[in-house]
Motif scaffolding. Structure first.
Motif, short mmCIF file in Angstrom:
data_model
loop_
_atom_site.label_atom_id
_atom_site.label_comp_id
_atom_site.label_asym_id
_atom_site.label_seq_id
_atom_site.Cartn_x
_atom_site.Cartn_y
_atom_site.Cartn_z
N PHE A 90 0.80 -1.23 0.00
CA PHE A 90 0.00 0.00 0.00
C PHE A 90 0.83 1.28 0.00
O PHE A 90 0.30 2.37 0.21
N SER A 91 2.12 1.18 -0.23
CA SER A 91 2.96 2.35 -0.41
C SER A 91 3.77 2.09 -1.67
O SER A 91 4.47 1.08 -1.77
N TRP A 92 3.64 2.99 -2.66
CA TRP A 92 4.14 2.70 -3.99
C TRP A 92 5.12 3.76 -4.47
O TRP A 92 5.03 4.92 -4.09
N GLY A 93 6.03 3.33 -5.34
CA GLY A 93 6.93 4.27 -5.98
C GLY A 93 7.25 3.80 -7.39
O GLY A 93 7.39 2.60 -7.65
N VAL A 94 7.34 4.74 -8.32
CA VAL A 94 7.80 4.44 -9.68
C VAL A 94 8.94 5.40 -9.98
O VAL A 94 8.79 6.62 -9.82
N MET A 95 10.09 4.86 -10.36
CA MET A 95 11.26 5.67 -10.65
C MET A 95 11.67 5.48 -12.10
O MET A 95 11.68 4.35 -12.61
N ALA A 96 12.00 6.58 -12.77
CA ALA A 96 12.44 6.53 -14.17
C ALA A 96 13.95 6.67 -14.24
O ALA A 96 14.53 7.58 -13.66
N MET A 97 14.58 5.74 -14.95
CA MET A 97 16.02 5.79 -15.20
C MET A 97 16.28 5.72 -16.69
O MET A 97 15.57 5.01 -17.41
N GLU A 98 17.28 6.45 -17.14
CA GLU A 98 17.73 6.36 -18.53
C GLU A 98 19.06 5.63 -18.55
O GLU A 98 20.04 6.09 -17.95
N TYR A 99 19.09 4.52 -19.25
CA TYR A 99 20.31 3.73 -19.30
C TYR A 99 21.36 4.43 -20.16
O TYR A 99 21.08 4.85 -21.29
N VAL A 100 22.55 4.58 -19.61
CA VAL A 100 23.62 5.24 -20.36
C VAL A 100 24.84 4.35 -20.54
O VAL A 100 25.81 4.73 -21.18
N GLY A 101 24.83 3.17 -19.97
CA GLY A 101 25.95 2.25 -20.14
C GLY A 101 26.89 2.33 -18.94
O GLY A 101 26.55 2.88 -17.90
N PRO A 102 28.10 1.80 -19.07
CA PRO A 102 28.57 1.13 -20.26
C PRO A 102 28.01 -0.27 -20.40
O PRO A 102 27.51 -0.83 -19.42
N SER A 103 28.08 -0.83 -21.60
CA SER A 103 27.67 -2.22 -21.78
C SER A 103 28.77 -3.12 -21.26
O SER A 103 29.85 -2.66 -20.88
N LEU A 104 28.52 -4.41 -21.29
CA LEU A 104 29.52 -5.36 -20.78
C LEU A 104 30.82 -5.33 -21.59
O LEU A 104 31.88 -5.69 -21.09
N THR A 105 30.73 -4.88 -22.84
CA THR A 105 31.93 -4.91 -23.69
C THR A 105 32.56 -3.55 -23.87
O THR A 105 33.55 -3.41 -24.58
N GLU A 106 31.96 -2.54 -23.24
CA GLU A 106 32.47 -1.17 -23.42
C GLU A 106 33.30 -0.72 -22.23
O GLU A 106 33.08 -1.14 -21.11
N HIS A 107 34.19 0.20 -22.51
CA HIS A 107 34.90 0.88 -21.43
C HIS A 107 35.32 2.25 -21.95
O HIS A 107 35.84 2.36 -23.05
N ASP A 108 35.09 3.25 -21.16
CA ASP A 108 35.43 4.62 -21.54
C ASP A 108 36.66 5.05 -20.77
O ASP A 108 36.59 5.41 -19.59
N PRO A 109 37.85 5.03 -21.38
CA PRO A 109 39.07 5.37 -20.65
C PRO A 109 39.14 6.82 -20.21
O PRO A 109 39.94 7.17 -19.35
N ALA A 110 38.28 7.66 -20.78
CA ALA A 110 38.30 9.08 -20.41
C ALA A 110 37.43 9.38 -19.20
O ALA A 110 37.44 10.50 -18.70
N ALA A 111 36.67 8.37 -18.77
CA ALA A 111 35.77 8.60 -17.64
C ALA A 111 36.58 8.91 -16.39
O ALA A 111 37.64 8.32 -16.16
N ASP A 112 36.07 9.82 -15.57
CA ASP A 112 36.80 10.18 -14.36
C ASP A 112 36.60 9.14 -13.27
O ASP A 112 37.27 9.17 -12.25
N VAL A 113 35.67 8.20 -13.49
CA VAL A 113 35.46 7.12 -12.55
C VAL A 113 35.54 5.82 -13.34
O VAL A 113 34.82 5.62 -14.30
N MET A 114 36.43 4.93 -12.95
CA MET A 114 36.51 3.64 -13.60
C MET A 114 35.31 2.83 -13.17
O MET A 114 35.09 2.59 -11.99
N SER A 115 34.52 2.39 -14.15
CA SER A 115 33.27 1.72 -13.82
C SER A 115 33.01 0.59 -14.79
O SER A 115 33.29 0.69 -15.97
N SER A 116 32.47 -0.48 -14.25
CA SER A 116 32.03 -1.57 -15.11
C SER A 116 30.58 -1.87 -14.78
O SER A 116 30.14 -1.64 -13.67
N SER A 117 29.85 -2.37 -15.75
CA SER A 117 28.44 -2.67 -15.49
C SER A 117 28.33 -3.90 -14.63
O SER A 117 29.20 -4.76 -14.63
N PRO A 118 27.24 -4.00 -13.84
CA PRO A 118 27.07 -5.12 -12.93
C PRO A 118 27.05 -6.45 -13.68
O PRO A 118 26.30 -6.58 -14.64
N ARG A 119 27.86 -7.33 -13.26
CA ARG A 119 27.90 -8.69 -13.77
C ARG A 119 27.79 -8.76 -15.28
O ARG A 119 26.81 -9.19 -15.84
#
Length: 337
Positions: free
Chosen positions: A308-337
């Motif tokens: 009886f308490s609800w929430g809907v959140m909108a997210m826009e996927y921006v990546g990276p995909s499992l095969t991508e990596h952006d070396p210029a990113a200021d944070v080294m990040s990989s997608s979950p699993r």
């Protein structure tokens, strides 16, 4: 725009089987399986703790992204409010274990809607303070509050346990959070309550009242329309609608009411029960792992607390995909699993 840098889910090592639930409740296995829709559900083992699952997920995220503990300025622990110990702060405990010593730590209790609310609060804070990170921890130990010996409460037997962590910053690397819409129907506030039993709590339904299923659908439809309007989108823009795994029939009905095909959601009922706050994140993780999301895809997370308490959140996927990596990113990040 503020959003998710990375996230991780942590499941416990034990499972409770339909056979075990049936033996404890005295119900036929087929009747229990109709509730669980799978043969077993992940639950905390005898020596496992809810907060340790959240810690494990958070440690993975920080190591994977390379974000130092001193860069985290906010830690929010989202869950039911019934923590491992009374008069205790799991957010500060996990922060200390991670070496996060300069953050404001607090808890947010809103049951299985807590993750959505916590992410929105974290993003609001990041919008005004863009030089740090926020860590949202999720921890659910719903199975420990169930009495499998009470057949009258079989509708709760699909509840399992999970932990997780989301690292957020002023610029999301996995997904940007566009906004959310939330609502509570307070007339249901006494429908489920906890009852003390020995050193623990068991959940009880106080009688029976018709109409919660209809309220669930009607509110979700209204919130989805409200949210889409606020972010300048419509239902045809939705790439995925991820829903709390309370009841598959309600999940399917919601999709029909919204005019969305079942191909635009993720069903995990066959392998997992209701994993609390982790449900929609597990579904998003599945989509990312399968390379089923493209940059710019609109993903909605529909979460609910006690029905009886609800929430809907909108997210826009921006990546990276499992095969991508952006070396210029200021944070080294990989997608979950």
């Amino acid at each position: 725009m503020a959003g998710i840098v990375d996230f991780e889910i942590s499941l416990p090592s034990s499972r409770i089987s339909v056979r075990q639930m049936a033996a404890k409740s005295g119900l036929p296995e087929e009747e229990v399986r109709a509730i669980t829709t799978c043969d077993s559900i992940p639950v905390l083992g005898a020596t496992e703790r809810e907060w340790e699952l959240a810690l494990r997920a958070a440690r993975t995220v920080l190591e994977r992204t390379g974000v130092p503990p001193e860069a985290v300025r906010t830690v929010i622990y989202a869950g039911s409010g019934e923590w491992e110990m009374p008069y205790w702060t799991p957010s500060a405990k996990v922060a200390h274990e991670l070496g996060i010593e300069q953050a404001y730590c607090f808890e947010l209790a809103n049951y299985c809607n807590a993750m959505t609310a916590a992410v929105q609060i974290a993003c609001d804070q990041l919008a005004s303070r863009r030089d740090g990170y926020a860590l949202v921890l999720i921890g659910d130990r719903n199975s420990t509050m169930l009495d499998y010996g009470e057949a009258d409460f079989k509708e709760l037997f699909n509840n399992g346990d999970a932990g997780g962590a989301l690292l957020l910053s002023a610029s999301g690397r996995v997904a940007e959070v566009l906004g959310s819409a939330m609502r509570t129907d307070p007339s249901w506030s006494d429908y489920y309550t906890g009852v003390r039993r020995g050193d623990g709590i068991v959940v009880r339904r106080n009688g029976f009242r018709d109409g919660l299923g209809d309220a669930y659908i009607e509110t979700y439809v209204a919130l989805t329309a409200e949210l889409l309007t606020s972010v300048g989108r419509d239902i045809t823009d939705v790439a995925a609608m991820l829903v709390t795994h309370g009841d598959r029939r309600i999940h399917e009905r919601l999709l029909r009411e919204l005019g969305l095909p079942e191909t635009k959601t993720v069903f995990n009922y066959h392998r997992l029960g209701h994993m609390g706050n982790a449900d929609t994140l597990i579904a998003m993780q599945d989509l990312i792992s399968a390379n089923s999301l493209s940059r710019g895809d609109l993903v909605l997370h529909a979460t609910s607390a006690l029905g009886f308490s609800w929430g809907v959140m909108a997210m826009e996927y921006v990546g990276p995909s499992l095969t991508e990596h952006d070396p210029a990113a200021d944070v080294m990040s990989s997608s979950p699993r």
